[in-house]
Design a protein around this motif. Structure first.
Motif, PDB file in Angstrom:
ATOM      1  N   GLU A  13       8.577  -6.868   7.981  1.00 14.53           N
ATOM      2  CA  GLU A  13       8.292  -5.634   8.697  1.00 14.53           C
ATOM      3  C   GLU A  13       9.229  -4.570   8.157  1.00 14.53           C
ATOM      4  OE1 GLU A  13       5.947  -5.488  11.254  1.00 14.53           O
ATOM      5  OE2 GLU A  13       6.219  -3.304  11.277  1.00 14.53           O
ATOM      6  N   MET A  14       8.644  -3.496   7.628  1.00 13.84           N
ATOM      7  CA  MET A  14       9.443  -2.438   7.003  1.00 13.84           C
ATOM      8  C   MET A  14       9.289  -1.156   7.809  1.00 13.84           C
ATOM      9  SD  MET A  14       8.670  -3.225   2.974  1.00 13.84           S
ATOM     10  CE  MET A  14       6.948  -2.755   3.095  1.00 13.84           C
ATOM     11  N   ASN A  15      10.362  -0.707   8.410  1.00 16.13           N
ATOM     12  CA  ASN A  15      10.358   0.508   9.209  1.00 16.13           C
ATOM     13  C   ASN A  15      11.242   1.563   8.569  1.00 16.13           C
ATOM     14  OD1 ASN A  15       8.729  -0.646  11.338  1.00 16.13           O
ATOM     15  ND2 ASN A  15      10.564  -1.765  11.990  1.00 16.13           N
ATOM     16  N   ASN A  16      11.057   2.795   9.025  1.00 14.81           N
ATOM     17  CA  ASN A  16      11.843   3.916   8.493  1.00 14.81           C
ATOM     18  C   ASN A  16      11.855   3.882   6.968  1.00 14.81           C
ATOM     19  OD1 ASN A  16      13.458   6.189   8.459  1.00 14.81           O
ATOM     20  ND2 ASN A  16      15.367   5.054   8.823  1.00 14.81           N
ATOM     21  N   LYS A  23      11.697   4.609   3.053  1.00  9.53           N
ATOM     22  CA  LYS A  23      12.275   5.632   2.202  1.00  9.53           C
ATOM     23  C   LYS A  23      11.599   5.582   0.833  1.00  9.53           C
ATOM     24  CE  LYS A  23      16.783   5.166   4.446  1.00  9.53           C
ATOM     25  NZ  LYS A  23      18.236   4.936   4.245  1.00  9.53           N
ATOM     26  N   PRO A  24      11.537   6.705   0.124  1.00  8.15           N
ATOM     27  CA  PRO A  24      10.931   6.684  -1.212  1.00  8.15           C
ATOM     28  C   PRO A  24      11.553   5.631  -2.130  1.00  8.15           C
ATOM     29  CG  PRO A  24      11.200   8.942  -0.485  1.00  8.15           C
ATOM     30  CD  PRO A  24      11.883   8.071   0.549  1.00  8.15           C
ATOM     31  N   GLU A  25      12.840   5.370  -1.962  1.00 10.59           N
ATOM     32  CA  GLU A  25      13.496   4.368  -2.809  1.00 10.59           C
ATOM     33  C   GLU A  25      13.077   2.946  -2.492  1.00 10.59           C
ATOM     34  OE1 GLU A  25      14.959   6.829  -1.068  1.00 10.59           O
ATOM     35  OE2 GLU A  25      16.882   6.165  -0.205  1.00 10.59           O
ATOM     36  N   ASP A  26      12.276   2.759  -1.442  1.00 10.80           N
ATOM     37  CA  ASP A  26      11.716   1.430  -1.167  1.00 10.80           C
ATOM     38  C   ASP A  26      10.495   1.148  -2.037  1.00 10.80           C
ATOM     39  OD1 ASP A  26      12.365   1.975   2.324  1.00 10.80           O
ATOM     40  OD2 ASP A  26      13.560   0.799   0.904  1.00 10.80           O
ATOM     41  N   THR A  27      10.033   2.153  -2.763  1.00 15.34           N
ATOM     42  CA  THR A  27       8.888   1.981  -3.646  1.00 15.34           C
ATOM     43  C   THR A  27       9.184   0.923  -4.696  1.00 15.34           C
ATOM     44  OG1 THR A  27       8.106   4.237  -3.332  1.00 15.34           O
ATOM     45  CG2 THR A  27       7.412   3.117  -5.341  1.00 15.34           C
ATOM     46  N   ALA A  28       8.328  -0.095  -4.761  1.00 15.38           N
ATOM     47  CA  ALA A  28       8.531  -1.209  -5.688  1.00 15.38           C
ATOM     48  C   ALA A  28       7.369  -2.179  -5.550  1.00 15.38           C
ATOM     49  CB  ALA A  28       9.844  -1.940  -5.395  1.00 15.38           C
ATOM     50  N   GLY A  42       0.821  -1.200   0.000  1.00 18.93           N
ATOM     51  CA  GLY A  42       0.000   0.000   0.000  1.00 18.93           C
ATOM     52  C   GLY A  42       0.850   1.243   0.000  1.00 18.93           C
ATOM     53  N   LEU A  43       0.267   2.304   0.472  1.00 24.81           N
ATOM     54  CA  LEU A  43       0.940   3.595   0.488  1.00 24.81           C
ATOM     55  C   LEU A  43       1.465   3.887   1.880  1.00 24.81           C
ATOM     56  CD1 LEU A  43       1.612   6.251  -0.990  1.00 24.81           C
ATOM     57  CD2 LEU A  43      -0.631   7.097  -0.262  1.00 24.81           C
ATOM     58  N   GLY A  44       2.751   4.224   1.949  1.00 26.98           N
ATOM     59  CA  GLY A  44       3.345   4.601   3.218  1.00 26.98           C
ATOM     60  C   GLY A  44       4.062   5.924   3.078  1.00 26.98           C
ATOM     61  N   GLN A  45       4.381   6.508   4.191  1.00 19.17           N
ATOM     62  CA  GLN A  45       5.104   7.777   4.190  1.00 19.17           C
ATOM     63  C   GLN A  45       6.554   7.550   4.579  1.00 19.17           C
ATOM     64  OE1 GLN A  45       2.918  10.419   6.788  1.00 19.17           O
ATOM     65  NE2 GLN A  45       1.721  11.175   5.078  1.00 19.17           N
ATOM     66  N   ALA A  46       7.404   8.393   4.087  1.00 17.33           N
ATOM     67  CA  ALA A  46       8.806   8.311   4.465  1.00 17.33           C
ATOM     68  C   ALA A  46       8.926   8.381   5.986  1.00 17.33           C
ATOM     69  CB  ALA A  46       9.596   9.443   3.816  1.00 17.33           C
ATOM     70  N   GLY A  47       9.692   7.474   6.536  1.00 16.44           N
ATOM     71  CA  GLY A  47       9.845   7.388   7.976  1.00 16.44           C
ATOM     72  C   GLY A  47       8.812   6.507   8.652  1.00 16.44           C
ATOM     73  N   GLY A  48       7.818   6.100   7.902  1.00 17.18           N
ATOM     74  CA  GLY A  48       6.752   5.275   8.451  1.00 17.18           C
ATOM     75  C   GLY A  48       7.036   3.791   8.322  1.00 17.18           C
ATOM     76  N   SER A  49       6.006   2.990   8.552  1.00 13.91           N
ATOM     77  CA  SER A  49       6.150   1.537   8.559  1.00 13.91           C
ATOM     78  C   SER A  49       5.030   0.866   7.782  1.00 13.91           C
ATOM     79  CB  SER A  49       6.132   1.013   9.999  1.00 13.91           C
ATOM     80  OG  SER A  49       7.182   1.553  10.762  1.00 13.91           O
ATOM     81  N   PHE A  80      14.404  -3.248   7.944  1.00 18.90           N
ATOM     82  CA  PHE A  80      13.456  -4.318   7.612  1.00 18.90           C
ATOM     83  C   PHE A  80      13.766  -5.552   8.456  1.00 18.90           C
ATOM     84  CE2 PHE A  80      12.410  -3.068   2.922  1.00 18.90           C
ATOM     85  CZ  PHE A  80      12.119  -1.775   3.346  1.00 18.90           C
ATOM     86  N   THR A  81      12.726  -6.288   8.786  1.00 24.46           N
ATOM     87  CA  THR A  81      12.887  -7.531   9.525  1.00 24.46           C
ATOM     88  C   THR A  81      12.016  -8.610   8.894  1.00 24.46           C
ATOM     89  OG1 THR A  81      13.272  -6.333  11.594  1.00 24.46           O
ATOM     90  CG2 THR A  81      12.709  -8.663  11.763  1.00 24.46           C
ATOM     91  N   ILE A  82      12.635  -9.733   8.583  1.00 24.30           N
ATOM     92  CA  ILE A  82      11.883 -10.875   8.078  1.00 24.30           C
ATOM     93  C   ILE A  82      11.672 -11.851   9.220  1.00 24.30           C
ATOM     94  CG2 ILE A  82      13.971 -12.107   7.288  1.00 24.30           C
ATOM     95  CD1 ILE A  82      12.279 -13.191   4.948  1.00 24.30           C
ATOM     96  N   SER A  83      10.479 -12.392   9.273  1.00 21.51           N
ATOM     97  CA  SER A  83      10.183 -13.367  10.316  1.00 21.51           C
ATOM     98  C   SER A  83       9.181 -14.372   9.786  1.00 21.51           C
ATOM     99  CB  SER A  83       9.639 -12.681  11.569  1.00 21.51           C
ATOM    100  OG  SER A  83       8.424 -12.013  11.284  1.00 21.51           O
ATOM    101  N   ARG A  84       9.130 -15.501  10.447  1.00 20.63           N
ATOM    102  CA  ARG A  84       8.243 -16.576  10.002  1.00 20.63           C
ATOM    103  C   ARG A  84       7.431 -17.083  11.173  1.00 20.63           C
ATOM    104  NH1 ARG A  84       9.180 -22.261   9.632  1.00 20.63           N
ATOM    105  NH2 ARG A  84       7.552 -23.224   8.379  1.00 20.63           N
ATOM    106  N   ASP A  85       6.140 -17.210  10.969  1.00 22.85           N
ATOM    107  CA  ASP A  85       5.242 -17.804  11.948  1.00 22.85           C
ATOM    108  C   ASP A  85       4.854 -19.179  11.413  1.00 22.85           C
ATOM    109  OD1 ASP A  85       3.095 -18.651  13.492  1.00 22.85           O
ATOM    110  OD2 ASP A  85       2.371 -16.611  13.803  1.00 22.85           O
TER     111      ASP A  85
END
Length: 122
Positions: A81-84, A86-91, A9-16, A67-72
């Motif tokens: 989990e993507m934190n902080n 950045k616009p360059e994370d857009t993909a 979805g849509l996130g903001q820079a610095g967001g998660s 970023f943190t990858i985890s498995r349940d």
């Protein structure tokens, strides 16, 4: 093995944002799970991966510490989990299951889910 990604979805820079990928089918054939991303006109890029047991984990340098990858295993789900952000994370982000080889390379992955779009605004 079937994979179903969600959570983009849509996130903001610095967001998660958190991506989820549900894994089903003959999962005993999989050796690991990974996330890749792709922007138009570029090759699919490795983001993060984990062995089927959950340890060890691997990260692309630009996402380490963010970023943190985890498995349940109980839910047969792998998360990113993507934190902080950045616009360059857009993909478009893809989850995948590997059958052999190094988990940081796309060629190791036999099964791929559909992509989920992540857009980060500045």
């Amino acid at each position: 093995v079937q994979l179903q990604a969600s959570g983009g979805g849509l996130g903001q820079a610095g967001g998660s944002l958190r991506l989820s990928c549900t894994v089903s089918g003959r999962t005993s054939d999989a050796t690991g799970l990974g996330w890749f991303r792709q922007t138009p006109g570029t090759e699919r890029e490795f983001v993060a991966a984990t062995s089927w047991s959950g340890i060890p984990t691997y990260y692309e340098d630009s996402v380490k510490g963010r970023f943190t990858i985890s498995r349940d295993s109980a839910k047969s789900t792998v998360y990113l989990e993507m934190n902080n952000l950045k616009p360059e994370d857009t993909a478009v982000y893809y989850c995948a299951a590997a059958s052999s080889g190094s988990l940081i390379y796309a060629w190791a992955y036999t099964w791929w889910g559909q992509g989920t779009q992540v857009t980060v605004s500045s």
